[in-house]
Write an enzyme that holds these catalytic residues in place. Sequence first.
Site, PDB file in Angstrom:
ATOM      1  N   SER A 121      13.143  -1.864 -21.245  1.00 62.79           N
ATOM      2  CA  SER A 121      12.889  -0.742 -22.144  1.00 62.79           C
ATOM      3  C   SER A 121      12.352  -1.250 -23.468  1.00 62.79           C
ATOM      4  CB  SER A 121      14.220  -0.024 -22.363  1.00 62.79           C
ATOM      5  OG  SER A 121      14.123   0.871 -23.436  1.00 62.79           O
ATOM      6  N   TYR A 134      23.654   0.052 -25.138  1.00 61.81           N
ATOM      7  CA  TYR A 134      22.665   0.213 -24.060  1.00 61.81           C
ATOM      8  C   TYR A 134      21.519  -0.785 -24.245  1.00 61.81           C
ATOM      9  CZ  TYR A 134      18.631   1.942 -21.522  1.00 61.81           C
ATOM     10  OH  TYR A 134      17.516   1.999 -20.714  1.00 61.81           O
ATOM     11  N   LYS A 148      20.269  -4.214 -21.934  1.00 62.33           N
ATOM     12  CA  LYS A 148      18.924  -4.502 -21.397  1.00 62.33           C
ATOM     13  C   LYS A 148      18.428  -5.867 -21.880  1.00 62.33           C
ATOM     14  CE  LYS A 148      18.193  -0.937 -18.852  1.00 62.33           C
ATOM     15  NZ  LYS A 148      17.920  -0.992 -17.408  1.00 62.33           N
TER      16      LYS A 148
HETATM   17  P1  NAD Z   1      18.415   7.771 -13.774  1.00 59.37           P
HETATM   18  O1  NAD Z   1      19.819   7.856 -14.262  1.00 59.37           O
HETATM   19  O2  NAD Z   1      17.699   9.021 -13.423  1.00 59.37           O
HETATM   20  O3  NAD Z   1      18.357   6.787 -12.512  1.00 59.37           O
HETATM   21  C1  NAD Z   1      19.256   5.739 -12.300  1.00 59.37           C
HETATM   22  C2  NAD Z   1      19.734   5.826 -10.877  1.00 59.37           C
HETATM   23  O4  NAD Z   1      20.623   4.734 -10.618  1.00 59.37           O
HETATM   24  C3  NAD Z   1      20.511   7.113 -10.590  1.00 59.37           C
HETATM   25  O5  NAD Z   1      20.024   7.676  -9.388  1.00 59.37           O
HETATM   26  C4  NAD Z   1      21.953   6.647 -10.429  1.00 59.37           C
HETATM   27  O6  NAD Z   1      22.674   7.457  -9.512  1.00 59.37           O
HETATM   28  C5  NAD Z   1      21.777   5.225  -9.954  1.00 59.37           C
HETATM   29  N1  NAD Z   1      22.855   4.280 -10.302  1.00 59.37           N
HETATM   30  C6  NAD Z   1      23.395   4.051 -11.520  1.00 59.37           C
HETATM   31  N2  NAD Z   1      24.354   3.107 -11.435  1.00 59.37           N
HETATM   32  C7  NAD Z   1      24.395   2.708 -10.128  1.00 59.37           C
HETATM   33  C8  NAD Z   1      25.156   1.752  -9.421  1.00 59.37           C
HETATM   34  N3  NAD Z   1      26.112   1.016 -10.003  1.00 59.37           N
HETATM   35  N4  NAD Z   1      24.911   1.585  -8.096  1.00 59.37           N
HETATM   36  C9  NAD Z   1      23.964   2.333  -7.471  1.00 59.37           C
HETATM   37  N5  NAD Z   1      23.231   3.266  -8.087  1.00 59.37           N
HETATM   38  C10 NAD Z   1      23.434   3.452  -9.412  1.00 59.37           C
HETATM   39  O7  NAD Z   1      17.587   6.938 -14.873  1.00 59.37           O
HETATM   40  P2  NAD Z   1      16.025   6.691 -14.998  1.00 59.37           P
HETATM   41  O8  NAD Z   1      15.551   7.425 -16.204  1.00 59.37           O
HETATM   42  O9  NAD Z   1      15.359   6.890 -13.704  1.00 59.37           O
HETATM   43  O10 NAD Z   1      16.031   5.156 -15.383  1.00 59.37           O
HETATM   44  C11 NAD Z   1      15.838   4.142 -14.418  1.00 59.37           C
HETATM   45  C12 NAD Z   1      15.898   2.792 -15.093  1.00 59.37           C
HETATM   46  O11 NAD Z   1      14.932   2.731 -16.133  1.00 59.37           O
HETATM   47  C13 NAD Z   1      17.238   2.477 -15.770  1.00 59.37           C
HETATM   48  O12 NAD Z   1      17.503   1.107 -15.583  1.00 59.37           O
HETATM   49  C14 NAD Z   1      16.991   2.789 -17.219  1.00 59.37           C
HETATM   50  O13 NAD Z   1      17.832   2.055 -18.062  1.00 59.37           O
HETATM   51  C15 NAD Z   1      15.544   2.353 -17.355  1.00 59.37           C
HETATM   52  N6  NAD Z   1      14.825   3.014 -18.462  1.00 59.37           N
HETATM   53  C16 NAD Z   1      14.806   4.382 -18.544  1.00 59.37           C
HETATM   54  C17 NAD Z   1      14.126   4.997 -19.599  1.00 59.37           C
HETATM   55  C18 NAD Z   1      14.117   6.503 -19.737  1.00 59.37           C
HETATM   56  O14 NAD Z   1      13.848   6.985 -20.840  1.00 59.37           O
HETATM   57  N7  NAD Z   1      14.367   7.273 -18.699  1.00 59.37           N
HETATM   58  C19 NAD Z   1      13.450   4.221 -20.544  1.00 59.37           C
HETATM   59  C20 NAD Z   1      13.479   2.839 -20.421  1.00 59.37           C
HETATM   60  C21 NAD Z   1      14.179   2.245 -19.373  1.00 59.37           C
HETATM   61  C1  WQD Z   2      12.038  11.033 -29.191  1.00 62.85           C
HETATM   62  C2  WQD Z   2      11.770  11.606 -30.574  1.00 62.85           C
HETATM   63  C3  WQD Z   2      13.773  11.833 -31.900  1.00 62.85           C
HETATM   64  C4  WQD Z   2      15.663  14.932 -29.397  1.00 62.85           C
HETATM   65  C5  WQD Z   2      15.477   7.063 -26.117  1.00 62.85           C
HETATM   66  C6  WQD Z   2      16.299   5.797 -26.047  1.00 62.85           C
HETATM   67  C7  WQD Z   2      15.500   4.669 -25.472  1.00 62.85           C
HETATM   68  C8  WQD Z   2      14.827   5.055 -24.152  1.00 62.85           C
HETATM   69  C9  WQD Z   2      14.206   6.416 -24.173  1.00 62.85           C
HETATM   70  C10 WQD Z   2      15.884   4.071 -22.239  1.00 62.85           C
HETATM   71  C11 WQD Z   2      12.571  10.908 -31.687  1.00 62.85           C
HETATM   72  C12 WQD Z   2      13.182  13.191 -31.602  1.00 62.85           C
HETATM   73  C13 WQD Z   2      14.795  13.979 -29.916  1.00 62.85           C
HETATM   74  C14 WQD Z   2      15.855  16.142 -30.107  1.00 62.85           C
HETATM   75  C15 WQD Z   2      14.304  15.389 -31.778  1.00 62.85           C
HETATM   76  N1  WQD Z   2      15.706   5.044 -23.058  1.00 62.85           N
HETATM   77  N2  WQD Z   2      14.132  14.192 -31.084  1.00 62.85           N
HETATM   78  N3  WQD Z   2      15.155  16.325 -31.288  1.00 62.85           N
HETATM   79  O1  WQD Z   2      14.985   8.029 -29.058  1.00 62.85           O
HETATM   80  O2  WQD Z   2      12.591   7.322 -28.595  1.00 62.85           O
HETATM   81  O3  WQD Z   2      14.335   6.830 -26.943  1.00 62.85           O
HETATM   82  O4  WQD Z   2      15.042   7.389 -24.795  1.00 62.85           O
HETATM   83  O5  WQD Z   2      15.641   2.918 -22.320  1.00 62.85           O
HETATM   84  O6  WQD Z   2      16.356   3.588 -25.342  1.00 62.85           O
HETATM   85  O7  WQD Z   2      16.720   5.480 -27.358  1.00 62.85           O
HETATM   86  O8  WQD Z   2      13.616   9.157 -27.229  1.00 62.85           O
HETATM   87  O9  WQD Z   2      13.341  11.476 -26.439  1.00 62.85           O
HETATM   88  O10 WQD Z   2      15.521  10.813 -27.556  1.00 62.85           O
HETATM   89  O11 WQD Z   2      13.445  10.990 -28.942  1.00 62.85           O
HETATM   90  O12 WQD Z   2      13.704  15.592 -32.841  1.00 62.85           O
HETATM   91  O13 WQD Z   2      16.641  17.030 -29.721  1.00 62.85           O
HETATM   92  O14 WQD Z   2      12.221  12.981 -30.597  1.00 62.85           O
HETATM   93  O15 WQD Z   2      14.301  11.770 -33.201  1.00 62.85           O
HETATM   94  O16 WQD Z   2      11.746  10.892 -32.825  1.00 62.85           O
HETATM   95  P1  WQD Z   2      13.904   7.821 -28.100  1.00 62.85           P
HETATM   96  P2  WQD Z   2      14.050  10.658 -27.459  1.00 62.85           P
END
Ligand code: NAD
Ligand code: WQD
Length: 338
Positions: free
Chosen positions: A126, A150, A154
């Site tokens: 991330s 979190y 990572k």
């Molecule tokens: P999500 O929660 O929708 O998907 C994660 C999946 O993993 C879920 O289906 C959950 O049931 C499963 N899971 C969690 N723990 C588990 C375990 N111990 N064993 C088996 N299954 C398990 O999340 P996502 O948004 O699809 O994110 C996927 C990956 O990407 C994560 O590693 C997350 O940290 C990373 N990521 C997400 C974002 C985002 O904004 N969505 C941004 C950057 C990184």
């Molecule tokens: C985006 C923008 C908020 C909600 C987070 C995690 C990051 C990653 C993705 C996994 C910001 C603003 C938000 C609301 C708002 N996850 N906002 N009102 O914070 O960039 O990232 O999700 O790795 O680790 O920190 O994403 O969608 O929460 O916010 O004004 O109700 O929207 O302040 O500027 P963010 P976000």
Amino acid sequence: MKQRVLLTGGAGYIGSHTYAALVEAGYDVLIVDNFCNASREVPTRLSAVTGNDVQVIQADVLDRAALDRVFADNAIDAVVHFAAYKSVGESVRNPLAYMQNNVGGLVTLMQAMESAGVRRLVFSSSATVYGEAAELPTPETAALGYGNPYGHSKLICEQIIEQTAAADPRWAVGVLRYFNPVGAHPSGLIGEDPAGVPDNLMPYVAKVAAGELPVLSVFGGDYPTPDGTGVRDYIHVSDLAQGHVLSLQALERDGTGHVVNLGTGRGYSVLEVIAAYARASNQHIPYKIAPRRPGDAASSYADPSLAKTLLGFEAKYDLHDMCRTSWMWMQNATQAMD
Ligand code: NAD
Ligand code: WQD
């Protein structure tokens, strides 16, 4: 012979879209998920999207014996590891659960892979590993840091991967640093489905547009950005999914790993997102300026050039597509619950 890929967390938001992209690219895909944050309907919906008989094993990545059985029963060529917890706020309240699931899950998985002789891995990292990024746009060489458990989990995962690959060069790991994934599959059948009130901007906006929540709080109107609201690099989840296909292909081709940003390189403010969503949904989206959310940066956007050079990756969907597909999914998901 088709390459066989294991997706941990493949029933989740990004995992399910990557499943669809991998099947389309000709891979044979197997999902392992414990469904702690995924709907039981996802496999059926993925069957409808891909026309495939979706193979899912319900198991926890912390369960080494279960993983050993998966590798023993299936000739796996590579793994894409999505399974993790992802809520920043929850990680502050319960850091141990985040370390156990995110760090413990990676270690258990890599140990199982090692004993099965599988050393090709794509890892969900991330942009959070840049902490409060000093360089904009942010290249992969920027200083790393973290602002919450979190993000720390990572960063530790990335370090574990780096040290493991240094100890044994047979490992080829693609570390993908996602910026802000949003949007949904163009079919309208899969998308993000957060339980309760969403933390993230676009799912929140979607619920306000649908009338499920009354008003959006814009966290901060006095940031040093063009309109005073936070700027982020939103990337369509289908583009992100394609990034995983390209990462796997690069690992196969090069036999060595990479660490790359997956973003568009373009930042949009909260107000720009609201306006784009209002246009795409043809709905009024009430909002009010609220205090800043602690820990939020003013701006975050990627330098996406390394992913283009190493993987041939380039985002194709624009902000309108992100909002349009999110809205399609929102309407389908709401109908499915009626
Ligand atoms: P999500 O929660 O929708 O998907 C994660 C999946 O993993 C879920 O289906 C959950 O049931 C499963 N899971 C969690 N723990 C588990 C375990 N111990 N064993 C088996 N299954 C398990 O999340 P996502 O948004 O699809 O994110 C996927 C990956 O990407 C994560 O590693 C997350 O940290 C990373 N990521 C997400 C974002 C985002 O904004 N969505 C941004 C950057 C990184
Ligand atoms: C985006 C923008 C908020 C909600 C987070 C995690 C990051 C990653 C993705 C996994 C910001 C603003 C938000 C609301 C708002 N996850 N906002 N009102 O914070 O960039 O990232 O999700 O790795 O680790 O920190 O994403 O969608 O929460 O916010 O004004 O109700 O929207 O302040 O500027 P963010 P976000």
